[in-house]
Design an enzyme around this catalytic site. Structure first.
Site, PDB file in Angstrom:
ATOM      1  N   LYS A   4       0.830  -1.217   0.000  1.00  0.00           N
ATOM      2  CA  LYS A   4       0.000   0.000   0.000  1.00  0.00           C
ATOM      3  C   LYS A   4       0.856   1.254   0.000  1.00  0.00           C
ATOM      4  O   LYS A   4       0.645   2.163  -0.798  1.00  0.00           O
ATOM      5  CB  LYS A   4      -0.912   0.005   1.243  1.00  0.00           C
ATOM      6  CG  LYS A   4      -1.588   1.338   1.487  1.00  0.00           C
ATOM      7  CD  LYS A   4      -2.396   1.355   2.772  1.00  0.00           C
ATOM      8  CE  LYS A   4      -1.626   1.620   4.017  1.00  0.00           C
ATOM      9  NZ  LYS A   4      -1.462   3.022   4.424  1.00  0.00           N
ATOM     10  N   ASN A   5       1.829   1.325   0.922  1.00  0.00           N
ATOM     11  CA  ASN A   5       2.578   2.582   1.058  1.00  0.00           C
ATOM     12  C   ASN A   5       3.480   2.852  -0.137  1.00  0.00           C
ATOM     13  O   ASN A   5       3.782   4.008  -0.429  1.00  0.00           O
ATOM     14  CB  ASN A   5       3.388   2.579   2.365  1.00  0.00           C
ATOM     15  CG  ASN A   5       2.487   2.764   3.579  1.00  0.00           C
ATOM     16  OD1 ASN A   5       1.317   3.115   3.435  1.00  0.00           O
ATOM     17  ND2 ASN A   5       3.018   2.519   4.763  1.00  0.00           N
TER      18      ASN A   5
ATOM     19  N   CYS B 289      -4.677   8.466   9.356  1.00  0.00           N
ATOM     20  CA  CYS B 289      -5.005   7.786  10.615  1.00  0.00           C
ATOM     21  C   CYS B 289      -4.701   8.694  11.810  1.00  0.00           C
ATOM     22  O   CYS B 289      -3.718   9.437  11.789  1.00  0.00           O
ATOM     23  CB  CYS B 289      -4.185   6.516  10.756  1.00  0.00           C
ATOM     24  SG  CYS B 289      -4.864   5.096   9.915  1.00  0.00           S
TER      25      CYS B 289
ATOM     26  N   ARG C  11       1.681  14.290  13.546  1.00  0.00           N
ATOM     27  CA  ARG C  11       2.130  14.115  12.174  1.00  0.00           C
ATOM     28  C   ARG C  11       2.300  15.427  11.421  1.00  0.00           C
ATOM     29  O   ARG C  11       1.620  15.698  10.428  1.00  0.00           O
ATOM     30  CB  ARG C  11       1.209  13.162  11.414  1.00  0.00           C
ATOM     31  CG  ARG C  11       1.062  11.847  12.124  1.00  0.00           C
ATOM     32  CD  ARG C  11       0.269  10.847  11.350  1.00  0.00           C
ATOM     33  NE  ARG C  11       1.079  10.081  10.430  1.00  0.00           N
ATOM     34  CZ  ARG C  11       0.597   9.112   9.667  1.00  0.00           C
ATOM     35  NH1 ARG C  11      -0.675   8.814   9.700  1.00  0.00           N
ATOM     36  NH2 ARG C  11       1.393   8.445   8.861  1.00  0.00           N
TER      37      ARG C  11
ATOM     38  N   ASP D 109       4.194   0.112  12.137  1.00  0.00           N
ATOM     39  CA  ASP D 109       2.973  -0.430  11.538  1.00  0.00           C
ATOM     40  C   ASP D 109       2.706  -1.887  11.937  1.00  0.00           C
ATOM     41  O   ASP D 109       1.672  -2.446  11.570  1.00  0.00           O
ATOM     42  CB  ASP D 109       3.033  -0.317  10.001  1.00  0.00           C
ATOM     43  CG  ASP D 109       2.825   1.111   9.521  1.00  0.00           C
ATOM     44  OD1 ASP D 109       2.472   1.983  10.336  1.00  0.00           O
ATOM     45  OD2 ASP D 109       3.027   1.371   8.317  1.00  0.00           O
TER      46      ASP D 109
ATOM     47  N   ARG E 118      -8.874   0.522   4.292  1.00  0.00           N
ATOM     48  CA  ARG E 118      -7.864   1.441   3.760  1.00  0.00           C
ATOM     49  C   ARG E 118      -6.605   0.685   3.363  1.00  0.00           C
ATOM     50  O   ARG E 118      -5.896   1.113   2.462  1.00  0.00           O
ATOM     51  CB  ARG E 118      -7.431   2.443   4.838  1.00  0.00           C
ATOM     52  CG  ARG E 118      -8.484   3.377   5.290  1.00  0.00           C
ATOM     53  CD  ARG E 118      -7.922   4.290   6.345  1.00  0.00           C
ATOM     54  NE  ARG E 118      -6.943   5.163   5.682  1.00  0.00           N
ATOM     55  CZ  ARG E 118      -6.642   6.381   6.091  1.00  0.00           C
ATOM     56  NH1 ARG E 118      -7.227   6.874   7.146  1.00  0.00           N
ATOM     57  NH2 ARG E 118      -5.760   7.100   5.453  1.00  0.00           N
TER      58      ARG E 118
END
Ligand code: UD1
Length: 440
Positions: free
Chosen positions: A39-40, A133, A138, A325, A417
């Site tokens: 995903k990233n 999220c 952040r 993660d 997601r």
């Protein structure tokens, strides 16, 4: 782009109808899992494709709500997208606007990373401060300072980051940039921006995550000159223009790690492919400490042979340290491991949302600052629980697989997601899981 790929129909709050996963726990799993593209990587490579004035093809793109959202951001910038299976064609020859829409960027932090490509390609970018999220503040200060070092004028007004190149033919200028922290997103933003800059850029204390190296490889396939990605010093020599390519995204190391934990926590032998085992070094090391055997079967296949679960300590760190993660999923595993464990979250300041929910299922976990102190219990018991972010939701699904009785994991919009067809893959392994809809 075909947004029907979105698995998310649920609303996230109030009395509205929501989707949830109902899991009947303590069933053994077996068989093979096919791991999806990362995903990233996919998200940031989509931002990278904006650098190229020709159509590019990405392969192994996972079908996820976040990918659809990123697609919508690109379309709002004038880019044409076409999805066929796991291939995504991105035609940024029609990139017309430098303004990214607030409604979309506020939902997805990675979409902020288009700022580097936009300013490099168009000389200007207007990107709202990001969302994503709820795992910490952040900020984007490292992105901003790096773009300034490359010669962009950057200001933040009314929640929007404005970046402009003034004078000198609208080109960024290579520079030496030291990152105070090896931020993944800042490294990626600045690497993309430097790709089309005049001269040489050196990023020191760069993030070393595999997704950074994947982005560099994609940019190199388009003609960029980048070396050192995957180490803490990246050197980029700007080129005037990039060209088309056809590029396959690496497998998702976090999805792989999540399924490895599923094997360990249910005492099940499962195999996973395709994977790149080197990307999982800290995860595999910790699984071995906790008592599982991990076997490298083929160059791209792993097998987990579970053993008795033993306590251990974990601290999250930038790569090649233990990934933040994977912290929540390992917390679930440690809550069923014999003895006391300490999990320290050093990357994000607010990433313990799964703890109260695990406690509701019978885990013995106390939070002290950035540390969670876990006393292993012999059993978790199924309960209705809510995921507060993507990986917290995954941790609760793992808890449900191991728990006695029935668990209802709410907040599926988080899971959708980042995990492609999680319940389908679990069912194929023999788990009893179903997606249900209700007014919870
Ligand atoms: C990426 C991943 C995310 C992962 C994280 C850390 C994507 C889309 N997301 O997020 O899944 O959890 O890396 O591995 O790739 N920070 C600053 N200033 C900045 C940027 C970051 O202080 O300008 C801080 C953050 O608040 C955080 C830490 O640095 O505390 C790490 O963040 P960063 O590495 O940037 O994570 P992301 O790129 O957002």
């Amino acid at each position: 782009m075909d947004t029907s790929l979105s698995q998310t129909k649920a609303k996230s709050s109030g009395d509205e109808v929501q989707e949830a996963l109902r899991i009947w726990g303590r069933r053994p799993l077996s068989g093979n899992v096919r791991i999806s593209g990362a995903k990233n990587s996919a998200l940031v490579l989509m931002a990278g494709a904006l650098l190229c004035p020709e159509q590019c093809r990405l392969r192994n793109v996972p079908a996820l709500a976040d990918i659809n959202r990123m697609g919508q951001v690109l379309e709002a910038l004038g880019v044409k997208l076409q999805r066929r299976g796991d291939a995504l064609d991105i035609d940024a020859s029609t990139l017309t606007t430098s303004k990214a829409p607030y409604e979309l960027v506020s939902q997805l932090r990675a979409s902020f990373f288009v700022i580097g490509s936009l300013v490099a390609r168009l000389g200007s970018a207007r990107v709202p401060l990001p969302g994503g999220c709820a795992i910490g503040a952040r900020p984007v200060d490292l992105h901003v300072r790096g773009l300034q070092a490359l010669g962009a004028e950057v200001r933040i007004e009314h929640g929007i980051v404005y970046a402009d190149i003034k004078g000198s033919g609208g080109k960024l200028k290579g520079a030496k940039i030291y990152l105070d922290y090896p931020s993944v997103g800042a490294t990626e933003t600045l690497m993309m921006a430097a790709t089309l800059a005049e001269g040489e850029t050196i990023i020191e204390n760069a993030a070393q995550e595999p997704e950074v190296a994947d982005l560099a490889n994609f940019c190199r396939a388009m003609g960029a000159k980048i070396r050192g990605a995957g180490t803490n010093t990246i050197i980029i020599v700007g080129v005037p223009r990039l060209h088309t390519t056809d590029y396959s995204i690496i497998p998702d190391r976090i999805e792989t790690g999540t399924f490895l934990v599923a094997g360990a926590i249910t005492g099940s032998e499962i195999s996973l492919s395709p994977v790149i085992p080197e990307h999982l070094t800290p995860v595999i090391a910790k699984l071995r400490e906790i008592g599982s055997e991990i076997i490298f079967e083929e160059p791209n296949r792993l097998r987990i042979i579970p053993g008795e679960l033993q306590a251990t300590d974990i601290a999250t760190l930038p790569y090649p340290g233990f990934p933040t993660d994977m912290q929540a999923q390992f917390m679930t595993l440690l809550s069923l491991s014999e003895g006391n464990s300490v999990v320290s979250e050093t990357v994000f300041e607010n990433r313990m949302g799964h703890v109260p929910e695990l406690v509701r299922m019978g885990a013995d976990v106390r939070i002290k600052g950035e540390n969670a102190i876990i006393r292993g219990v012999p059993m978790l018991s199924g309960a209705p629980v809510s995921g507060t972010d993507l990986r917290a939701s995954a941790a609760l699904v793992l808890a449900g697989l191991a728990a006695d009785g029935e668990t209802l994991v709410k907040g599926l919009h988080h899971l959708d997601r980042g995990y492609e067809n999680l319940e389908g893959k679990l069912r194929k392994l023999g788990a009893k899981v179903e997606r249900v809809t209700g007014n919870w």
